[in-house]
Design a protein around this motif. Structure first.
Motif, PDB file in Angstrom:
ATOM      1  N   CYS A  20       0.828  -1.200   0.000  1.00  0.00           N
ATOM      2  CA  CYS A  20       0.000   0.000   0.000  1.00  0.00           C
ATOM      3  C   CYS A  20       0.867   1.258   0.000  1.00  0.00           C
ATOM      4  O   CYS A  20       0.535   2.268  -0.644  1.00  0.00           O
ATOM      5  N   ARG A  58       0.580   4.810  -2.305  1.00  0.00           N
ATOM      6  CA  ARG A  58       0.496   6.121  -1.640  1.00  0.00           C
ATOM      7  C   ARG A  58       1.642   7.034  -2.091  1.00  0.00           C
ATOM      8  O   ARG A  58       1.444   8.212  -2.370  1.00  0.00           O
ATOM      9  N   ASP A 104      -5.105   0.563   2.985  1.00  0.00           N
ATOM     10  CA  ASP A 104      -5.891   1.752   3.283  1.00  0.00           C
ATOM     11  C   ASP A 104      -6.801   2.045   2.096  1.00  0.00           C
ATOM     12  O   ASP A 104      -6.308   2.353   0.992  1.00  0.00           O
ATOM     13  N   SER A 115      -1.153   5.771  13.149  1.00  0.00           N
ATOM     14  CA  SER A 115      -1.518   6.203  11.806  1.00  0.00           C
ATOM     15  C   SER A 115      -1.739   7.706  11.766  1.00  0.00           C
ATOM     16  O   SER A 115      -2.283   8.294  12.700  1.00  0.00           O
TER      17      SER A 115
END
Length: 733
Positions: free
Chosen positions: A266, A270, A300, A508
């Motif tokens: 992921c 990003r 995510d 996070s």
């Protein structure tokens, strides 16, 4: 044919369908491509294998410590041909000795190590006394001579005598665990990948995969390289460093080679959204991409949406997204998205559940997760959105189990994920008790052997949703970190006081996962001492783990949440951190001081300056140095007077990822070609500014002292993704 002959032929046999077709293309940071055909793969691997036979026995372990490139693949296959067991390890960063692999060498009882010629020249022969280090290029210059007779080797340490390779789990090198992957494990998992990715539905010339995942990580090794060979495809790959320095290289390669498949954690998606510019997107064509697999860390959903929106204009379809879940102990892949062909948009299925094109999502209650139940949220503030990691197939059985009672749980109940599959490895090398507890669990009334993954999740309508990690593994920027390792480093900063407990965990924010540290301090700790300790912890974490903490809290003595046996309760500690309920003595958190004009127009550097004179050239150097120092201030969140032009970047707290980013930004700003590891050979702002000025002005008095192959060395984090790690990551936010 011998067992090793069968293994080698299984891996390279498909190449014989067209021996002169390119099978692997490695893209160098310089832009050059290195192509190898099926014929060359077979010939080079066999030649190396013949040379490795001398002085070894079947089953001997061989460490593979290569920069990204084709030499790793040839060496892996050469070791298989010779009947040896390859042990991929991250390539050592410049100025770091191979002794950092002592624990893996000791655990695997490796007797041989293969690396490139340049690294061989800086190996300390006594650093890993049991290992003899060689280079394939050096071996090729020797006369292979007659092949000596060989004994059968010692296979007593293997959980399965047919071990094909050892995949060391990501993160910890202090207590390594080598997963014993057999040929049957590998082929079962490659069948899962083939069906999941729909490879059998693609014409052979369309089976092109493009990736930057490190080869020593299971995603890079199994999911990219070995899958390509066995499935008769073509892999186009680059180093993680090349991607980190300029992410557009990844998607440009997907476009240029019309890759049908790409794989990344992921974090990679990003990073691409954040860093790739409109100008770099010009001319891209991602319409040929059929599978954009996403795994190796929590997925995510906002990242998937942002990527789809960002790259829709160049042909990317969110139908291509393929969320999946896996781990090295199951060779690689466990579950993957059941494709939703023809989806044109998200559609509600029932309360809290909806389909995005290509994958499933659910919104569940945050409080429900704490209660180990996936239920609809009370309101928007209580909602957590999760991406499904797909469904199991190919005789893979996934169960969710209460980790304490070992009883299976019903649908929508959160527990530990257990897996039964032919892909599940035989165990850990030379760790029979640990292997039994992890790989040999059974459910009441079920004689099948299950793998305990240590991950938490739940099943809903056959879809697996991963919610967390039972074992507290920390994944930042695709790299796995074990909290025990980090906590030992923090403890050393406080003098190793066992009575002062500490905890590390991930939190996070808008940039992804980051590291938080909470540490008890002795009674009577002064403000002056706390400042020194905060600096010591920051520097130790940066230098030993290539990490920058997002927050460090020093708390009162004996105020850390403990179990009845005195162990730190990391989950409770994290919650108290988020709730801000600790009794804090002092804290450190970075603050951003970014000047909007941080990078002035390049012409500003040269304005009103006679660049032909020594004085004018010094003015340019000073201006570049000032920009570098301001960049450091912005990255580290510190005061301007705390950075010095002569202080090494590493001592300032710049990790390898930040150094690569710095190189990329300076390259774009000044429009000069830079190595992504330039900070290693010009290790402070003064020296780097001098080098950059000379490059900008066309002076040639400086040369980059970093060896050519060191360009591909920086990411044992993504990886690590070893990170792998990418990953051993990649893996590995």
């Amino acid at each position: 044919m011998t067992e090793t002959g069968i293994a080698f032929e299984t891996l390279v046999g498909p190449c014989r369908s067209d021996l002169d077709r390119p099978r692997l293309t490695f893209l160098h940071e310089s832009g050059a491509e290195e192509v190898i055909t099926g014929r060359e793969i077979i010939d080079r691997s066999e030649a190396l294998g013949r040379r490795l036979v001398g002085g070894t026995h079947p089953g001997d372990r061989v460490l593979l410590a290569f920069p990204a490139g084709i030499d790793f693949v040839v060496s892996f296959l050469g070791a298989v041909w010779a009947g040896l067991i390859p042990v991929p390890v991250p390539y050592p960063k410049p100025r770091r000795p191979l002794s950092r692999y002592h624990s893996i060498a000791t655990d695997s009882s490796a007797i041989l190590g293969l690396t490139n010629r340049e690294t061989l020249e800086r190996v300390d022969a006594d650093s890993v006394s049991s290992v003899r280090w060689l280079s394939p290029s050096v071996l090729a210059e020797l006369d292979a001579g007659a092949t000596p007779s060989r004994s059968t080797g010692d296979r007593s340490q293997r959980p399965d005598p047919d071990t094909l390779f050892l995949q060391y789990t990501s993160g910890s090198t202090g207590i390594p665990k080598g997963v014993c992957v057999t040929l049957s494990n590998l082929m079962a998992n490659l069948e899962v990948i083939q069906r999941g990715f729909g490879l059998d539905q693609l014409a052979r010339d369309r089976r092109v995969v493009c990736s930057w995942l490190p080869a020593y990580h299971d995603m890079g090794l199994v999911g990219i390289l070995l899958s390509t060979l066995v499935h008769d495809g073509h892999a186009v790959f680059m180093s993680p460093t090349s991607f980190m320095q300029r992410p557009s290289r990844w998607l440009s390669a997907v476009s240029d080679y019309q890759a049908a498949i790409t794989v990344a954690p992921c974090f990679g998606y990003r990073y691409a959204v954040a860093k790739i510019t409109d100008e770099e997107m010009s001319g891209m064509d991602l319409s040929g991409l059929r599978v954009a697999a996403c795994g190796a860390e929590p997925i995510d959903p906002s990242v998937l949406r942002a990527f789809s929106e960002r790259f829709a204009s160049v042909g990317f379809s969110d139908n291509a997204f393929y969320p999946c879940y896996g781990l090295a102990e199951c060779t690689l892949m466990v579950t993957g998205a059941d494709r939703l062909p023809g989806s044109e948009g998200g559609r509600a299925v029932r309360d809290g559940t909806f389909d995005a094109p290509g994958y499933h999502c659910q919104r569940i209650s945050r409080q429900g997760m704490r209660d180990s139940i996936a239920r609809p949220p009370e309101d928007a503030s209580d909602a957590v959105e999760l991406v499904s990691s797909g469904v199991s197939g190919n005789a893979t059985l996934v169960r969710v189990v209460d980790p304490l009672s070992s009883l299976p749980l019903g649908e929508n109940h959160i527990g530990e994920i257990w897996v039964h599959s032919d892909s599940v490895a035989a165990g850990y090398w030379d760790k029979p008790e640990t292997s039994q507890s992890v790989f040999g669990s059974r459910l009441s009334g079920d004689e099948r052997r299950y793998l305990r993954t240590g991950d938490l999740g739940y099943l809903s309508d056959g879809q697996l949703y991963v919610t967390g990690r039972l074992k507290d593994l920390i994944i930042i920027r695709g790299q796995n970190h074990y909290p025990e390792d980090l906590e030992r480093t923090v403890q050393a900063s406080i003098g190793g006081r066992a009575d002062c407990l500490g905890a590390v965990f991930s939190v996070s924010d808008e940039t992804g996962e980051s590291l938080a540290i909470v540490q008890e301090v002795p009674r009577g700790f002064t403000a002056e001492q706390s400042g020194e300790l905060l600096d010591a912890i920051r520097m130790a974490i940066a230098s030993e783990h290539d990490l920058i903490a997002s927050a460090i809290l020093l708390i009162r003595f004996a105020s850390m949440p403990r179990t009845s046996s005195g162990k730190v309760q990391r989950g409770q500690c994290r919650q108290q951190f988020l709730d801000d309920t600790f009794k804090v003595i002092d804290r450190w958190q970075p603050t951003i001081h970014l000047d909007p004009a941080l990078f002035p127009d390049k012409e500003e550097l040269l304005r009103s300056v006679d660049v032909s004179s020594p004085h004018g050239q010094q003015i340019v150097r000073d201006r570049i140095e000032r920009v570098l120092l301001n960049w450091l201030v912005g990255q580290l969140g510190c005061e301007r007077n705390s950075v010095d032009a002569q202080r090494p970047f590493a001592e300032c707290g710049i990790d390898s990822l930040m150094a690569v980013e710095m190189s990329g930004q300076m390259e774009h700003w000044l429009d000069v070609r830079l190595s992504p590891v330039i900070a290693w050979s010009h290790p402070n702002a003064e020296k780097l500014a001098e080098y950059l000025a000379d490059q900008l002005l066309g002076n040639q008095q400086h040369t980059d002292v970093v060896a050519e192959q060191s360009i591909e060395t920086l990411l044992a984090e993504i990886e690590s993704m070893n990170e792998m790690e990418v990953l051993d990551e990649i893996g590995k936010d």
